[in-house]
Enzyme design. Structure first.
Site, PDB file in Angstrom:
ATOM      1  CG  ASN A   1       2.088  -4.166  -0.898  1.00  0.00           C
ATOM      2  OD1 ASN A   1       2.399  -3.780   0.109  1.00  0.00           O
ATOM      3  ND2 ASN A   1       2.044  -3.102  -1.741  1.00  0.00           N
TER       4      ASN A   1
ATOM      5  CG  ASP B   1       2.501  -0.947   1.427  1.00  0.00           C
ATOM      6  OD1 ASP B   1       3.637  -0.962   1.490  1.00  0.00           O
ATOM      7  OD2 ASP B   1       1.837  -0.639   0.331  1.00  0.00           O
ATOM      8  CG  HIS B   2      -1.644  -4.492   4.473  1.00  0.00           C
ATOM      9  ND1 HIS B   2      -2.577  -3.492   5.221  1.00  0.00           N
ATOM     10  CD2 HIS B   2      -2.002  -4.695   3.269  1.00  0.00           C
ATOM     11  CE1 HIS B   2      -3.277  -3.096   3.840  1.00  0.00           C
ATOM     12  NE2 HIS B   2      -2.946  -3.478   2.837  1.00  0.00           N
TER      13      HIS B   2
ATOM     14  NE  ARG C   1      -2.404  -0.783  20.658  1.00  0.00           N
ATOM     15  CZ  ARG C   1      -2.601  -1.542  21.672  1.00  0.00           C
ATOM     16  NH1 ARG C   1      -1.343  -1.973  22.111  1.00  0.00           N
ATOM     17  NH2 ARG C   1      -3.474  -2.398  22.068  1.00  0.00           N
TER      18      ARG C   1
ATOM     19  CG  HIS D   1       2.113   2.807  -1.841  1.00  0.00           C
ATOM     20  ND1 HIS D   1       0.892   2.879  -2.283  1.00  0.00           N
ATOM     21  CD2 HIS D   1       2.616   4.254  -2.084  1.00  0.00           C
ATOM     22  CE1 HIS D   1       0.477   3.875  -2.687  1.00  0.00           C
ATOM     23  NE2 HIS D   1       1.392   4.585  -2.855  1.00  0.00           N
TER      24      HIS D   1
ATOM     25  NE  ARG E   1      -1.299   4.434   0.465  1.00  0.00           N
ATOM     26  CZ  ARG E   1      -2.191   5.127  -0.335  1.00  0.00           C
ATOM     27  NH1 ARG E   1      -2.374   6.192  -0.371  1.00  0.00           N
ATOM     28  NH2 ARG E   1      -2.920   4.231  -1.084  1.00  0.00           N
TER      29      ARG E   1
ATOM     30  NE  ARG F   1      -2.850   6.236   3.907  1.00  0.00           N
ATOM     31  CZ  ARG F   1      -3.777   6.152   3.106  1.00  0.00           C
ATOM     32  NH1 ARG F   1      -4.491   5.289   3.300  1.00  0.00           N
ATOM     33  NH2 ARG F   1      -4.215   7.196   2.633  1.00  0.00           N
ATOM     34  CG  HIS F   2       1.412   1.745   4.815  1.00  0.00           C
ATOM     35  ND1 HIS F   2       2.331   2.024   3.777  1.00  0.00           N
ATOM     36  CD2 HIS F   2       0.113   1.581   4.256  1.00  0.00           C
ATOM     37  CE1 HIS F   2       1.679   2.248   2.881  1.00  0.00           C
ATOM     38  NE2 HIS F   2       0.321   2.062   2.875  1.00  0.00           N
TER      39      HIS F   2
ATOM     40  CD  GLU G   1       2.520  -0.585  -4.821  1.00  0.00           C
ATOM     41  OE1 GLU G   1       1.940  -0.069  -4.344  1.00  0.00           O
ATOM     42  OE2 GLU G   1       2.537  -1.674  -5.267  1.00  0.00           O
TER      43      GLU G   1
ATOM     44  CB  THR H   1      -5.976   0.264  -0.777  1.00  0.00           C
ATOM     45  OG1 THR H   1      -5.015  -0.078  -1.588  1.00  0.00           O
ATOM     46  CG2 THR H   1      -7.331  -0.178  -1.233  1.00  0.00           C
ATOM     47  CB  THR H   2      -3.812   2.303  -5.112  1.00  0.00           C
ATOM     48  OG1 THR H   2      -2.545   2.507  -4.480  1.00  0.00           O
ATOM     49  CG2 THR H   2      -3.513   2.898  -6.607  1.00  0.00           C
TER      50      THR H   2
ATOM     51  CD  GLU I   1       1.038  -3.482 -10.103  1.00  0.00           C
ATOM     52  OE1 GLU I   1       2.078  -3.082  -9.748  1.00  0.00           O
ATOM     53  OE2 GLU I   1       0.189  -3.860  -9.404  1.00  0.00           O
TER      54      GLU I   1
ATOM     55  CG  HIS J   1      -5.192  -2.949  -6.091  1.00  0.00           C
ATOM     56  ND1 HIS J   1      -6.460  -3.163  -5.647  1.00  0.00           N
ATOM     57  CD2 HIS J   1      -4.343  -2.262  -5.617  1.00  0.00           C
ATOM     58  CE1 HIS J   1      -6.206  -2.366  -4.490  1.00  0.00           C
ATOM     59  NE2 HIS J   1      -5.096  -1.512  -4.300  1.00  0.00           N
ATOM     60  N   GLY J   2      -5.804  -6.647  -5.058  1.00  0.00           N
ATOM     61  CA  GLY J   2      -7.102  -7.284  -4.914  1.00  0.00           C
ATOM     62  C   GLY J   2      -6.822  -8.755  -4.959  1.00  0.00           C
TER      63      GLY J   2
HETATM   64  N1  PXP Z   1      -0.332  -2.931  -7.058  1.00  0.00           N
HETATM   65  C1  PXP Z   1      -0.409  -1.776  -6.574  1.00  0.00           C
HETATM   66  C2  PXP Z   1      -0.012  -0.843  -7.473  1.00  0.00           C
HETATM   67  C3  PXP Z   1      -0.616  -1.396  -5.157  1.00  0.00           C
HETATM   68  O1  PXP Z   1      -1.098  -0.164  -4.913  1.00  0.00           O
HETATM   69  C4  PXP Z   1      -1.156  -2.512  -4.322  1.00  0.00           C
HETATM   70  C5  PXP Z   1      -1.542  -2.032  -3.025  1.00  0.00           C
HETATM   71  O2  PXP Z   1      -0.891  -1.358  -2.315  1.00  0.00           O
HETATM   72  C6  PXP Z   1      -0.768  -3.707  -4.589  1.00  0.00           C
HETATM   73  C7  PXP Z   1      -0.386  -4.204  -6.222  1.00  0.00           C
HETATM   74  C8  PXP Z   1      -1.148  -4.980  -3.895  1.00  0.00           C
HETATM   75  O3  PXP Z   1      -2.602  -5.050  -3.622  1.00  0.00           O
HETATM   76  P1  PXP Z   1      -3.134  -5.945  -2.620  1.00  0.00           P
HETATM   77  O4  PXP Z   1      -2.526  -5.526  -1.288  1.00  0.00           O
HETATM   78  O5  PXP Z   1      -4.688  -6.087  -2.813  1.00  0.00           O
HETATM   79  O6  PXP Z   1      -2.688  -7.405  -3.094  1.00  0.00           O
END
Ligand code: PXP
Length: 237
Positions: A6, A8-9, A17, A42, A44, A48-49, A69, A99-100, A150, A188-189
């Site tokens: 992912n 997104d970051h 910026r 993702h 959104r 936002r990103h 996503e 975050t989700t 998932e 996630h996480g």
């Molecule tokens: N799965 C889903 C459904 C998510 O929303 C996210 C975060 O966008 C992730 C996985 C990835 O999570 P993490 O960035 O904490 O690894």
């Protein structure tokens, strides 16, 4: 066992910026060179990103699988059916969340979700549903037409003292998913350490991981950070 990264970051940094860099589309190339099996973003509602341009360009440029996503909203469905990613992962979405955190309540939203899944399936897009590790939610995901679940690992990662309890829930939900003929992803996480007990259970077909990989990339580079995670998965393949 597949790894979808992912990114997104990367876009979060760009948006901090309101700049045109760092570009998630360029990041995706490095993620693929690092050995990832897919790219996840993702889209959104508040953009936002990741934005529409990112999704379109990723579709045109990446060589691996693209997963988007998104919330089960018809305006997003219309856009995504034109872009045609390989997979859509339906997630709940709150404008106020960082975050989700929780999974979709498929049981409660069954009618609306079935409508969305049917449209996506007809467009040839594989549908995954992000659900908490509860057998009832997994079975409902199958009922509405998803091919992938998932399982949400958020609580497993946030409550280390209750890790065994959460791991057991993940294992049971994964077993239910298998019985239902669903592909099992987790996410996630997850990071380079907390993923190990899950890998030892051998319950996953794939993982979706973002933050830990992008955070490590600040120090070792994106390609290396992906390679390190992929290496851990390969040890258990
Ligand atoms: N799965 C889903 C459904 C998510 O929303 C996210 C975060 O966008 C992730 C996985 C990835 O999570 P993490 O960035 O904490 O690894």
């Amino acid at each position: 066992m597949t790894l979808s990264v992912n990114i997104d970051h990367i876009a979060t940094l760009r948006q901090a910026r309101r700049e045109s860099f760092p570009d998630p589309v360029q990041a995706a190339l490095l993620v693929e060179l690092g050995g990832a099996d897919g790219i996840t973003v993702h889209l959104r509602q508040d953009r936002r990103h990741i934005n529409d341009r990112d999704v379109r360009l990723l579709r045109e440029t990446i060589k691996t699988e693209l997963t988007v996503e998104m919330a089960a909203r018809l305006d997003l469905v219309r856009f995504i059916c034109r872009v045609k990613p390989d997979q859509v992962t339906l997630v709940p979405e709150l404008v106020t969340e960082v975050t989700t955190t929780s999974g979709l309540d498929v049981v409660k939203g069954e009618t609306q979700l079935r409508r969305v899944v049917t449209i996506l399936n007809r467009s040839g897009i594989r549908v995954s549903m992000f659900v908490d590790p509860e057998p009832g939610q997994v079975i409902a995901a199958k009922r509405v037409g998803a091919r992938v679940v998932e399982l949400n690992t958020d609580r497993y990662t946030k409550e280390p003292r209750r890790r065994d309890f959460h791991l057991k829930r993940l294992v049971e939900a994964a077993q239910t998913a298998r019985q239902e003929g669903l592909i099992v992803h987790l996410g996630h996480g997850l990071d380079y350490i907390n993923i190990i007990p899950i890998l030892e259970q051998r319950i996953a077909d794939g993982f979706s991981i973002g933050f830990a990989i992008v955070a490590r990339a600040v120090f070792v580079g994106l390609q290396q950070a992906v390679r390190d995670m992929k290496h851990i998965l390969e040890v258990y393949s």
